[in-house]
Design a protein around this motif. Sequence first.
Motif, PDB file in Angstrom:
ATOM      1  N   VAL A 150       0.855  -1.517  -0.049  1.00 29.27           N
ATOM      2  CA  VAL A 150      -0.090  -0.010  -0.114  1.00 29.27           C
ATOM      3  C   VAL A 150       0.488   1.437   0.306  1.00 29.27           C
ATOM      4  O   VAL A 150       0.785   2.428  -0.419  1.00 29.27           O
ATOM      5  CB  VAL A 150      -1.026   0.178   1.603  1.00 29.27           C
ATOM      6  CG1 VAL A 150      -2.040   0.914   0.958  1.00 29.27           C
ATOM      7  CG2 VAL A 150      -1.836  -1.283   1.293  1.00 29.27           C
ATOM      8  N   ARG A 151       1.870   1.070   0.311  1.00 29.52           N
ATOM      9  CA  ARG A 151       2.782   2.118   0.617  1.00 29.52           C
ATOM     10  C   ARG A 151       3.134   3.090  -0.690  1.00 29.52           C
ATOM     11  O   ARG A 151       2.832   4.809  -0.354  1.00 29.52           O
ATOM     12  CB  ARG A 151       4.634   1.770   1.181  1.00 29.52           C
ATOM     13  CG  ARG A 151       5.541   2.922   1.276  1.00 29.52           C
ATOM     14  CD  ARG A 151       6.380   2.947   1.713  1.00 29.52           C
ATOM     15  NE  ARG A 151       6.446   1.391   2.886  1.00 29.52           N
ATOM     16  CZ  ARG A 151       7.268   0.351   3.378  1.00 29.52           C
ATOM     17  NH1 ARG A 151       8.370   0.656   2.659  1.00 29.52           N
ATOM     18  NH2 ARG A 151       7.182  -0.183   4.098  1.00 29.52           N
ATOM     19  N   PRO A 152       2.721   2.566  -2.040  1.00 31.18           N
ATOM     20  CA  PRO A 152       3.060   3.451  -2.856  1.00 31.18           C
ATOM     21  C   PRO A 152       1.623   4.400  -3.448  1.00 31.18           C
ATOM     22  O   PRO A 152       2.369   5.473  -3.126  1.00 31.18           O
ATOM     23  CB  PRO A 152       2.877   2.197  -4.154  1.00 31.18           C
ATOM     24  CG  PRO A 152       3.691   1.501  -3.929  1.00 31.18           C
ATOM     25  CD  PRO A 152       3.092   1.667  -2.628  1.00 31.18           C
ATOM     26  N   ILE A 153       0.388   3.924  -2.655  1.00 30.27           N
ATOM     27  CA  ILE A 153      -0.352   4.445  -2.527  1.00 30.27           C
ATOM     28  C   ILE A 153      -0.557   5.669  -1.752  1.00 30.27           C
ATOM     29  O   ILE A 153      -0.423   6.827  -2.053  1.00 30.27           O
ATOM     30  CB  ILE A 153      -1.400   3.842  -2.083  1.00 30.27           C
ATOM     31  CG1 ILE A 153      -1.893   2.802  -3.667  1.00 30.27           C
ATOM     32  CG2 ILE A 153      -2.924   4.424  -2.517  1.00 30.27           C
ATOM     33  CD1 ILE A 153      -2.565   1.463  -3.477  1.00 30.27           C
ATOM     34  N   MET A 154       0.215   5.474  -0.202  1.00 30.08           N
ATOM     35  CA  MET A 154       0.408   6.597  -0.074  1.00 30.08           C
ATOM     36  C   MET A 154       1.354   7.365   0.185  1.00 30.08           C
ATOM     37  O   MET A 154       0.734   8.629   0.868  1.00 30.08           O
ATOM     38  CB  MET A 154       0.702   5.851   2.170  1.00 30.08           C
ATOM     39  CG  MET A 154      -0.177   4.932   2.555  1.00 30.08           C
ATOM     40  SD  MET A 154      -1.864   6.372   2.814  1.00 30.08           S
ATOM     41  CE  MET A 154      -1.190   7.905   3.624  1.00 30.08           C
ATOM     42  N   ALA A 155       2.922   7.075  -0.733  1.00 28.92           N
ATOM     43  CA  ALA A 155       3.814   8.156  -0.307  1.00 28.92           C
ATOM     44  C   ALA A 155       2.887   8.990  -2.155  1.00 28.92           C
ATOM     45  O   ALA A 155       3.031  10.621  -1.750  1.00 28.92           O
ATOM     46  CB  ALA A 155       4.783   7.113  -1.991  1.00 28.92           C
ATOM     47  N   GLY A 156       2.243   8.493  -2.684  1.00 31.86           N
ATOM     48  CA  GLY A 156       1.156   9.475  -3.764  1.00 31.86           C
ATOM     49  C   GLY A 156       0.697  10.624  -3.283  1.00 31.86           C
ATOM     50  O   GLY A 156       0.372  11.779  -4.004  1.00 31.86           O
ATOM     51  N   PHE A 157      -0.118   9.874  -2.076  1.00 32.83           N
ATOM     52  CA  PHE A 157      -1.264  10.887  -1.547  1.00 32.83           C
ATOM     53  C   PHE A 157      -0.092  11.882  -0.955  1.00 32.83           C
ATOM     54  O   PHE A 157      -0.662  13.303  -0.665  1.00 32.83           O
ATOM     55  CB  PHE A 157      -2.115  10.173  -0.177  1.00 32.83           C
ATOM     56  CG  PHE A 157      -2.521  10.865   0.545  1.00 32.83           C
ATOM     57  CD1 PHE A 157      -3.638  11.883  -0.018  1.00 32.83           C
ATOM     58  CD2 PHE A 157      -2.165  11.515   1.727  1.00 32.83           C
ATOM     59  CE1 PHE A 157      -4.542  12.514   0.860  1.00 32.83           C
ATOM     60  CE2 PHE A 157      -3.344  12.354   2.592  1.00 32.83           C
ATOM     61  CZ  PHE A 157      -4.630  12.813   2.464  1.00 32.83           C
ATOM     62  N   ASN A 158       1.100  11.939   0.098  1.00 33.03           N
ATOM     63  CA  ASN A 158       2.406  12.116   0.946  1.00 33.03           C
ATOM     64  C   ASN A 158       2.564  13.347  -0.121  1.00 33.03           C
ATOM     65  O   ASN A 158       2.490  14.925   0.010  1.00 33.03           O
ATOM     66  CB  ASN A 158       2.979  11.426   0.972  1.00 33.03           C
ATOM     67  CG  ASN A 158       4.111  12.818   2.243  1.00 33.03           C
ATOM     68  OD1 ASN A 158       3.704  13.805   2.314  1.00 33.03           O
ATOM     69  ND2 ASN A 158       5.216  12.150   1.936  1.00 33.03           N
ATOM     70  N   LEU A 159       3.475  12.895  -1.655  1.00 38.01           N
ATOM     71  CA  LEU A 159       3.812  14.114  -2.961  1.00 38.01           C
ATOM     72  C   LEU A 159       2.370  14.745  -3.073  1.00 38.01           C
ATOM     73  O   LEU A 159       2.390  15.958  -3.279  1.00 38.01           O
ATOM     74  CB  LEU A 159       3.978  13.139  -4.018  1.00 38.01           C
ATOM     75  CG  LEU A 159       4.223  14.335  -4.887  1.00 38.01           C
ATOM     76  CD1 LEU A 159       5.476  14.698  -4.279  1.00 38.01           C
ATOM     77  CD2 LEU A 159       5.256  13.068  -6.367  1.00 38.01           C
ATOM     78  N   LEU A 160       1.117  14.541  -3.534  1.00 36.81           N
ATOM     79  CA  LEU A 160       0.428  15.199  -3.538  1.00 36.81           C
ATOM     80  C   LEU A 160      -0.163  16.596  -2.763  1.00 36.81           C
ATOM     81  O   LEU A 160      -0.278  17.647  -3.209  1.00 36.81           O
ATOM     82  CB  LEU A 160      -1.019  13.935  -4.017  1.00 36.81           C
ATOM     83  CG  LEU A 160      -1.998  15.070  -4.545  1.00 36.81           C
ATOM     84  CD1 LEU A 160      -2.088  15.844  -6.308  1.00 36.81           C
ATOM     85  CD2 LEU A 160      -4.106  14.216  -3.896  1.00 36.81           C
ATOM     86  N   LEU A 161       0.061  15.939  -1.528  1.00 38.86           N
ATOM     87  CA  LEU A 161      -0.960  17.213  -0.084  1.00 38.86           C
ATOM     88  C   LEU A 161       0.720  18.163  -0.161  1.00 38.86           C
ATOM     89  O   LEU A 161      -0.218  19.639   0.128  1.00 38.86           O
ATOM     90  CB  LEU A 161      -1.104  16.269   0.333  1.00 38.86           C
ATOM     91  CG  LEU A 161      -2.143  17.449   1.692  1.00 38.86           C
ATOM     92  CD1 LEU A 161      -2.745  17.665   1.780  1.00 38.86           C
ATOM     93  CD2 LEU A 161      -2.389  15.893   3.358  1.00 38.86           C
ATOM     94  N   ARG A 162       1.449  17.343  -0.382  1.00 40.50           N
ATOM     95  CA  ARG A 162       2.905  18.367  -0.220  1.00 40.50           C
ATOM     96  C   ARG A 162       2.452  19.750  -1.237  1.00 40.50           C
ATOM     97  O   ARG A 162       2.721  20.908  -1.162  1.00 40.50           O
ATOM     98  CB  ARG A 162       4.352  17.210  -0.252  1.00 40.50           C
ATOM     99  CG  ARG A 162       4.684  17.218   0.776  1.00 40.50           C
ATOM    100  CD  ARG A 162       5.445  17.678   1.972  1.00 40.50           C
ATOM    101  NE  ARG A 162       6.409  18.341   0.934  1.00 40.50           N
ATOM    102  CZ  ARG A 162       7.308  18.025   1.054  1.00 40.50           C
ATOM    103  NH1 ARG A 162       7.827  17.005   1.717  1.00 40.50           N
ATOM    104  NH2 ARG A 162       8.952  18.788   1.168  1.00 40.50           N
TER     105      ARG A 162
END
Length: 267
Positions: A150-162
């Motif tokens: 699931v980590r790639p999804i959370m990393a993408g969400f993190n990048l989007l929010l940043r």
Amino acid sequence: MLDPKPTLHHLNDSQSQSILWLLEELGIDYNLVPYKRDKGRAPPELKTIHPRGKSPTLVTAAGRVITERSAITLYLIRTYDAAGRFQVAHPVLPSPLSSSSSSSPENGGDEEDDLVREEELVSLGTATLNPIILFAFVLGVVVKFTPFLVRPIMAGFNLLLRKAFLDAELAGGFAELERCLLLPKKKSSTTGTGEEHAREYLMGGPEPTRADFMMWWFVDWAVAGRLVDLPDKYPATQAWLARCMARPAYRRSLEKGNGYDMGRDAY
């Protein structure tokens, strides 16, 4: 029987390091009770000092317990800095009814370096930068401990929010800090032009004040988390941070503490 010295309950790798630095700057006798993190958190023993169990916690010579860093900094400077070394040179704003030309910002702006400006800078750290940095830090921790699939999804969400919010808000806060570290332009009497010169410390004096002791932690935390690029974008802030950490009192605070390593690269 009360101890005639204040006591700092100090947690490693925490904002308590700035209070330890201030105590060393003041050159007073104090007691130091060190604590180590327990699985990344403050140990439960701190709750015997104050119900919140947070650090820094200062117990004054009179036995009063103070927990918030801003309040501790204010108390220590007002109580032990009798010479005014770490206090603002202009404690209050001039009267708005004054007709004196010396109170005009166009004449250098020194009258703005007062308690109001200092509080504004303290609030820039506590109310503006702190929640943004904390949010970015928590997001990074969530990504790190998310299951592998699931980590790639959370990393993408993190990048989007940043990109959508956090980076812009951080940039705004650091741009304001950079601006505050630059003196107003002063015109030359011969050429009619001038250049901005970086201040040594936030309030424009030769020594740090409460604004510097407070702001240092937020800037260092952001640098350690690689949330900002100081050398390229904020050179005055980079020089100020290095200047703070080169002070002998700061170096002594590192020696007397029980560890301060936020995981940053060397400056």
